[in-house]
Design a protein around this motif. Structure first.
Motif, PDB file in Angstrom:
ATOM      1  N   GLU A 331     -12.798  38.798  -2.782  1.00  0.00           N
ATOM      2  CA  GLU A 331     -11.152  38.842  -2.363  1.00  0.00           C
ATOM      3  C   GLU A 331     -10.524  37.696  -2.626  1.00  0.00           C
ATOM      4  O   GLU A 331      -9.356  37.762  -2.807  1.00  0.00           O
ATOM      5  N   LEU A 332     -10.987  36.752  -3.320  1.00  0.00           N
ATOM      6  CA  LEU A 332     -10.523  35.434  -3.956  1.00  0.00           C
ATOM      7  C   LEU A 332     -10.123  35.760  -5.410  1.00  0.00           C
ATOM      8  O   LEU A 332      -9.294  35.268  -6.000  1.00  0.00           O
ATOM      9  N   ASN A 333     -11.144  36.610  -6.063  1.00  0.00           N
ATOM     10  CA  ASN A 333     -10.654  37.187  -7.618  1.00  0.00           C
ATOM     11  C   ASN A 333     -10.945  38.618  -7.677  1.00  0.00           C
ATOM     12  O   ASN A 333     -11.841  39.093  -7.916  1.00  0.00           O
ATOM     13  N   PRO A 334      -9.905  39.332  -7.056  1.00  0.00           N
ATOM     14  CA  PRO A 334     -10.044  40.891  -7.215  1.00  0.00           C
ATOM     15  C   PRO A 334      -9.933  41.508  -8.371  1.00  0.00           C
ATOM     16  O   PRO A 334      -9.528  41.125  -9.402  1.00  0.00           O
ATOM     17  N   LEU A 335     -10.457  42.785  -8.224  1.00  0.00           N
ATOM     18  CA  LEU A 335     -10.495  43.587  -9.522  1.00  0.00           C
ATOM     19  C   LEU A 335      -8.758  43.800  -9.988  1.00  0.00           C
ATOM     20  O   LEU A 335      -8.151  43.980  -9.171  1.00  0.00           O
ATOM     21  N   SER A 336      -8.801  43.929 -11.306  1.00  0.00           N
ATOM     22  CA  SER A 336      -7.283  44.361 -11.524  1.00  0.00           C
ATOM     23  C   SER A 336      -6.933  45.838 -11.660  1.00  0.00           C
ATOM     24  O   SER A 336      -5.779  46.130 -11.498  1.00  0.00           O
ATOM     25  N   GLU A 337      -7.874  46.714 -11.649  1.00  0.00           N
ATOM     26  CA  GLU A 337      -7.652  48.051 -11.284  1.00  0.00           C
ATOM     27  C   GLU A 337      -6.964  48.590 -10.067  1.00  0.00           C
ATOM     28  O   GLU A 337      -7.120  47.717  -8.950  1.00  0.00           O
TER      29      GLU A 337
END
Length: 697
Positions: A331-337
């Motif tokens: 949640e602090l580094n989410p997927l870019s998709e």
């Protein structure tokens, strides 16, 4: 008691397993510095797939709440904790304390007597009172209610391990938010300021009007598949459930074709994933095959073929680090998709679903495809099944689409029709003999009567008949390619760029031949000689004898040339994953002027080509794959499947396992084993206790 602990402290490897091993081997169990460890429970827990570390953990927790060594109350508490652990090992997230039968069944499996059961119920009442009042000490040390940080949580008449309770609530909340957001993310205006090249409806009609062609027949989407495409392109979550071969990957390809026309979202922000490497590879092959078969392909289709999103494992998508045992994305580094499409979602457990949901951006779309009737994940949870049973997801918000028709074993084909009929009967808990008005299953009493078409049941009269069947299967497998010996003994050359087109074509034919046949077993370990380990050992010795007779090998290598192999764990550095299947072949590695002698290597398909690794590099990661468990075959398909039933019933043999095994086949299924064992397996359904469906209603 402390004196006893100090006495063994120097010998203990301070892990639950290490402590349990020392305590179980200690002869000091009574007063005078004694350690009151419940060694007698170890034999009971072993039958429930619990290890000594689980017993040690239960003992430690019980000592926190009931420090009276060896008391009946402490023992009853240990049994209760073991019951919760046993159910979680089976895949349940909680232990229902009444109503479902789980409670009485697992206590009976633990051989608890009437007095112990009465004490356990009294403890639960006491624990409930301790949770409802501000108190400390005793049972309040380990029991809590929702929101408390205690090892055991009481919630809605069920007992949870704290970790699973937290995970289930977090996954339930996340899924509920996504289900409720219907309308917030529309297909017409999805997160973009620039207008689409074509409208959503125009793109849909263009894609539906130009389906791929299978020979002279156009593979048009049926109404359910069209509904699935429309549903997937709206809202933040969509579940598409259907039998194997029901066209789920055709739906994925159609979704991508629509996106190639609208650019909402762009193709580079779409991810394709699956729980295993083999399932991810099959997803890629199915999607690219669908796209290549489109006859009237427009410019967007041609661009899509060149820029189709790659498929990968969920672990790789989320950036799993084996060294740190963590995922890079959260949640602090989410997927870019902006869109994630996951195939074979029935295999996703609660923990992995939690990681996936936490890694998605709030506005990202999640599309889950799978078969809710198949075996659920090995670990705890049955997320896809719970989603399909959710009234809110399936009915109120219409986020679930169920596909009825199968295109793998085509209903127009008589053999395929029989496979479908038998699978349906098993799934409904009916005897396969009733399938297709009694015509779908052929009972065979002699191996010579088997024709390997449709569904056949060989009822062996003795052990020799099962060996006779394995012999016939061996002949079918090894006689399918006339030049098989030459293919398996010749060296395949691999350079810096991998195998050339000639070697790749030969490898493709050879590996495809072995992938046409697979024996499936309920368990890996011995089950009356019906475990995959037993079957693989038989084939190993038979194949080794053949190679020696032909002068192709000397000695007894662990993996001889020509043996099919299976990865049993993930190796991220080599990009090989649990469930990947390959073949041991002689490979010559060439690098410029250097040329190493041919040596046996494990060759695996990757993308459109093949990779080879020395067997030494895969030590501890490979096992023979003449036969495999149904769990490991999930996500695969074969032309011919044999299901070896144990001579006596074993717990893993369930309706879901048999349904999954039968639906792996495209052409023929042969079930080998007693009629009584088959019927008992069909009568046992895999019922997992989970609170997720309740949270989603």
């Amino acid at each position: 008691m402390l004196e006893g602990v100090e006495k063994v402290a120097a010998e203990i490897n301070w892990t639950p397993m290490g402590c349990a091993a020392v305590l179980a081997g200690s002869s000091e169990h009574k007063p005078g510095g004694a350690i009151d460890y419940p060694c007698d429970l170890l034999s009971r827990t072993g039958e429930l797939n619990l290890d000594p570390g689980d017993t040690f953990f239960a003992w430690e927790l019980a000592r926190l709440a009931c420090p009276d060594p060896g008391s009946k109350k402490q023992r009853a508490l240990i049994l209760l904790i073991l019951a919760v652990q046993a159910l979680s090992v089976e895949g349940s997230t909680r232990l229902p304390l009444s109503g479902s039968g789980h409670f009485d069944r697992v206590l009976s499996d633990l051989q608890a007597d009437d007095e112990e059961k009465a004490l356990i119920r009294a403890l639960l009442n006491e624990a409930g009172e301790a949770c409802s009042e501000p108190a400390s000490g005793g049972l309040a040390n380990i029991f809590g209610k929702t929101g408390d940080y205690r090892p055991l949580i009481l919630d809605h008449g069920c007992l949870y391990m704290q970790k699973l309770h937290t995970l289930e609530r977090r996954v339930g909340t996340n899924l509920s938010d996504r289900i409720a957001s219907i309308g917030e993310t529309s297909a017409e205006h999805p997160d973009a300021d620039e207008p689409a090249v074509v409208t959503f409806e125009e793109a849909l009609q263009e894609v539906f009007a130009a389906p791929p062609a299978a020979g002279s027949v156009k593979a048009e989407l049926d109404e359910q598949q069209k509904l699935a495409v429309r549903t997937a392109l709206s809202g933040r979550i969509t579940v598409i459930s259907g039998r194997p071969g029901s066209g789920k990957t055709s739906i994925v390809a159609s979704i991508l074709r629509v996106l190639a026309r609208t650019g909402r979202p762009p193709l580079q922000s779409v991810a394709l994933a699956a729980p295993t490497g083999k399932a991810a590879d099959r997803m890629r092959q199915a999607v690219t095959g669908h796209l290549a078969a489109v006859e009237r392909a427009g410019t967007p289709d041609r661009l899509l073929i060149d820029n189709c999103p790659p498929s990968t494992t969920l672990h790789r998508l989320l950036g799993y680090s084996p060294g740190r045992d963590r995922f890079w994305h959260n949640e602090l580094n989410p997927l870019s998709e902006n869109m994630v499409i996951v195939d074979e979602s029935s295999m996703i457990d609660l923990v992995m679903m939690d990681h996936l949901l936490r890694a998605l951006k709030p506005e990202a779309r999640l599309i889950l495809l799978g078969d809710a009737d198949q075996l659920p994940s090995i670990e705890a949870g049955a997320v896809l099944r719970d989603l399909c049973r959710s009234k809110k997801a399936a009915k109120e918000k219409q986020r679930v689409v169920v596909l009825e028709k199968s295109y793998r074993a085509r209903e127009e084909d008589s053999a395929g029709q029989r496979i479908l009929e038998v699978a349906k009967a098993i799934n409904e808990g009916r005897p396969p003999a009733e399938a297709g008005a009694g015509s779908a299953l052929a009972t065979r009493h002699k191996v010579s009567d088997i024709i390997f078409e449709g569904v056949e049941h060989l009822v062996p009269g003795d052990e020799y008949q099962k060996i006779a069947f394995l012999t016939k299967w061996y002949q079918l497998l090894t006689g399918g390619l006339p030049d098989l010996d030459e293919r398996l003994s010749c060296p395949y050359k691999s350079g810096p760029a991998g195998f050339d087109s000639e070697n790749s074509a030969r490898l493709k034919e050879t590996l495809a031949h072995f992938e046409r046949f697979r024996i499936l077993c309920a368990t890996r370990t011995t089950a009356g000689g019906a475990g995959s380990g037993d079957i693989n050992a038989w084939f190993y010795h038979r194949w080794l004898e053949h190679l020696k007779d032909k002068g192709l090998i000397t000695g007894s290598p662990h993996f001889p040339v020509g043996e099919p192999v299976l990865m049993t764990r993930n190796d991220y550095s080599l990009r090989l994953y649990n469930g990947d299947s390959g073949l041991v072949l002689n490979v010559v590695m060439e690098s410029g002027a250097r040329r190493r002698p041919a040596e046996p290597m494990a060759v695996f398909p990757r993308g459109g080509g093949f990779v080879a690794y020395p067997l030494e590099a895969l030590r501890g990661c490979l096992e023979p794959a003449w036969a495999t468990t149904v769990h490991k075959a999930q996500g695969s398909e074969y032309e011919n499947v044999a299901i070896i039933l144990p001579s006596v019933y074993v717990r893993p043999l369930t309706r879901e396992l048999l349904y999954t095994a039968v639906t792996r086949a495209k052409k023929s299924v042969v079930m080998v084993g007693p009629q009584e064992t088959l019927q008992k397996g069909i009568s046992h359904s895999l019922k997992r206790a989970s609170g997720l469906a309740d949270m989603l209603c």
